[in-house]
Design an enzyme around this catalytic site. Structure first.
Site, PDB file in Angstrom:
ATOM      1  N   LYS A  26      -3.314  -0.649   6.550  1.00  0.00           N
ATOM      2  CA  LYS A  26      -3.629   0.709   6.096  1.00  0.00           C
ATOM      3  C   LYS A  26      -5.017   0.755   5.456  1.00  0.00           C
ATOM      4  CE  LYS A  26      -2.003   2.295   1.938  1.00  0.00           C
ATOM      5  NZ  LYS A  26      -3.000   2.893   1.049  1.00  0.00           N
ATOM      6  N   ASN A  27      -5.248  -0.161   4.500  1.00  0.00           N
ATOM      7  CA  ASN A  27      -6.482  -0.045   3.721  1.00  0.00           C
ATOM      8  C   ASN A  27      -7.722  -0.517   4.465  1.00  0.00           C
ATOM      9  OD1 ASN A  27      -5.178   1.250   1.703  1.00  0.00           O
ATOM     10  ND2 ASN A  27      -4.920  -0.545   0.398  1.00  0.00           N
ATOM     11  N   CYS A 121      -1.134   8.122  -5.019  1.00  0.00           N
ATOM     12  CA  CYS A 121      -0.008   7.554  -5.752  1.00  0.00           C
ATOM     13  C   CYS A 121      -0.194   7.702  -7.260  1.00  0.00           C
ATOM     14  CB  CYS A 121       0.120   6.076  -5.409  1.00  0.00           C
ATOM     15  SG  CYS A 121       0.699   5.816  -3.747  1.00  0.00           S
ATOM     16  N   ARG A 126      -7.116   7.502 -12.231  1.00  0.00           N
ATOM     17  CA  ARG A 126      -7.925   7.106 -11.077  1.00  0.00           C
ATOM     18  C   ARG A 126      -9.296   7.780 -11.227  1.00  0.00           C
ATOM     19  NH1 ARG A 126      -4.326   5.399  -6.823  1.00  0.00           N
ATOM     20  NH2 ARG A 126      -6.092   4.196  -6.112  1.00  0.00           N
ATOM     21  N   ASP A 312      -1.048  -4.590  -5.271  1.00  0.00           N
ATOM     22  CA  ASP A 312      -0.155  -3.917  -4.316  1.00  0.00           C
ATOM     23  C   ASP A 312       1.096  -4.743  -3.997  1.00  0.00           C
ATOM     24  OD1 ASP A 312      -1.932  -1.828  -4.236  1.00  0.00           O
ATOM     25  OD2 ASP A 312      -2.883  -2.437  -2.368  1.00  0.00           O
ATOM     26  N   ARG A 406       3.806   6.676   3.933  1.00  0.00           N
ATOM     27  CA  ARG A 406       2.331   6.744   3.838  1.00  0.00           C
ATOM     28  C   ARG A 406       1.712   5.404   4.218  1.00  0.00           C
ATOM     29  NH1 ARG A 406       0.286   8.218  -1.726  1.00  0.00           N
ATOM     30  NH2 ARG A 406      -1.579   7.614  -0.604  1.00  0.00           N
TER      31      ARG A 406
END
Ligand code: EPU
Length: 436
Positions: A26-27, A121, A126, A312, A406
């Site tokens: 994903k990232n 999230c 952030r 993560d 997601r």
């Protein structure tokens, strides 16, 4: 309607068996999608995971005037024209923090960009200060409105030296991409070193960028013209967080689990930690084989930027520690809200004491019991799936579409294939049920 997972737990029986194939990261994929803005021709992106965040990132490009098509699953062609709207659609960006990486390439190519304070999230504050100060160093003007930013650099961005007071993956990637089209040389110091950054730089370099030092704390980018993808196809690297999560699941419950299509070199820290907990792990070039030991030793973990233990993977690892025999501590150094989910694990029967917003003490081994869970973010969501598989009885995990979906492609089919009893169900959430 909301998607839920209904999972019948194993009660800790070590019976999972088989092979799990790891999807594209994903990232990495999200940044490659944003990077298409740096190209003058069509870019082919492959091994893109079929997850909500990737689809939303494509939606952003389409909304702004980009041309996105897909002829087969996981493969996309993207063409970004010379005219593009420079507002990053607030309704999408507000729901996805990673959307912020689009700001670098859009500003560098079109001389302006506007975007809302991005969402995503709920794992702690952030901030965007590093983005704002970096853009200013590159000669842009930043106007902060109530909940949005308007950034302009009409005569183009200029190379600058940018020192990051905190190592951030998305900030590093944003300025690495901005530097590709800036005038002169950009140097990013105290850059993040995650493998996804090197992977992106390698693809951009093949297509004409001049980036050196990616994967180290100092990245130098010599600015130039738009890139060309002619003769090059982007293939997303394997998802190390997904591989690490299956590794944890295997360490808890597998007779033998083969995790294929992954890069074990990206998982050195989690592998070392699991080995010190007594887990037998066999490593091949693109495969990891894991078997659950008869008992797990406690270990202390501390999240850290790469190559340290990834934040993560902190939540899945904490689930594992509830099954280790003794006291373990978990120190989350990156995000202060990323231990909130432990309350739900305690409600399942875990013994977890919150020492401060960054640290918990886990006392094992405790029996976990199935229950209704609501996932706060995608990583904790997958940790709840793992906890539910370990537990006795049935668990129902809510919020699957806005969290787990997601980041993990069709996770339930892959879990079912290795022996997990998991079903997806659509239900009306209790909080919005209408009483007549
Ligand atoms: N930070 C600042 N100022 C900024 C930006 C960040 O101080 O302007 C700080 C943050 O407070 C935090 C650190 O820098 O302490 C990193 O925060 P950020 O939100 O910028 O994280 P990131 O580097 O953008 C990526 C991943 C995250 C992953 C972290 C750490 C993406 C899209 N996201 O975020 O992934 O947790 O690196 O490895 O690449 C996830 O996939 O679930 C996820 C949250």
């Amino acid at each position: 309607m909301s998607n839920t997972f209904v999972i019948k737990g194993t009660g800790g029986e070590r019976k999972l068996h088989g092979t799990v194939r790891i999807a594209g990261a994903k990232n990495a994929a999200l940044k490659a999608i944003a990077a298409t803005v740096l190209f003058r021709d069509t870019v082919t992106l492959t091994n893109i995971p079929e997850i909500n965040d990737a689809l939303r990132m494509f939606d952003l490009l389409k909304d702004m005037g980009g041309d996105v098509s897909s002829k087969k699953t996981g493969s996309y062609e993207v063409f970004i024209p010379n005219e593009l709207a420079t507002e990053i659609t607030p309704s999408i960006a507000k729901r996805m923090r990673a959307s912020v990486v689009l700001t670098g390439p859009v500003l560098a190519r079109y001389g302006e960009v506007s975007f809302p304070h991005p969402g995503g999230c709920v794992i702690g504050a952030r901030p965007l200060d590093l983005f704002v100060s970096g853009f200013e160093k590159m000669g842009a003007k930043v106007l902060m409105k109530e909940d949005s930013y308007v950034v302009s650099a009409k005569s183009g961005l200029v190379g600058a030296e940018i020192f990051l007071k905190n190592q951030s993956v998305t900030v590093t990637e944003t300025f690495m991409m901005a530097g590709v089209l800036a005038i002169g040389t950009t140097v990013i110091k105290n850059a993040a070193m995650e493998p996804e950054i090197l992977h992106l730089a390698q693809f951009l370099n093949k297509c004409g960028a001049k980036i050196s030092g990616a994967g180290t704390p100092t990245i130098t980018i010599k600015g130039g013209k738009l890139l060309s993808a002619k003769g090059h196809i982007y293939k997303t690297m394997p998802d190390r967080i997904e591989a690490g999560s299956f590794l944890v699941l295997g360490a808890l419950l597998a007779r033998e689990l083969h995790i294929t299509n992954c890069n074990p070199l990206h998982l050195e820290s989690p592998i070392e930690i699991l080995r010190s907990a007594g887990v037998a792990i066999e490593i091949k070039k693109t495969e990891i084989i894991v078997r659950a030991p008869s008992h797990l030793e406690p270990v202390d973990i501390k999240t850290h930027e790469y190559p340290g233990f990834p934040t993560d993977l902190q939540a899945p690892m904490t689930v594992l520690l509830t099954q280790a025999e003794g006291d373990s501590t978990v120190f989350e150094t990156i995000f202060e809200g990323r231990l909130n989910y432990t309350e739900e694990l305690s409600a399942m029967g875990a013994s977890i004491t919150v020492m401060d917003p960054h640290r918990v003490l886990v006392r094992g081994k405790t029996e976990l019991h199935g229950r209704k869970l609501t996932s706060p973010d995608l990583r904790a969501g997958l940790a709840f799936v793992i906890a539910a598989i370990v537990a006795k009885g049935e668990s129902v995990i809510h919020n699957v579409d806005s969290t787990i979906d997601r980041g993990y492609e069709d996770v339930e089919s892959r879990l079912r294939a290795i022996g997990v009893d998991i079903e997806r169900a659509e239900i009306v959430p209790e909080t919005t049920a209408i009483t007549i």
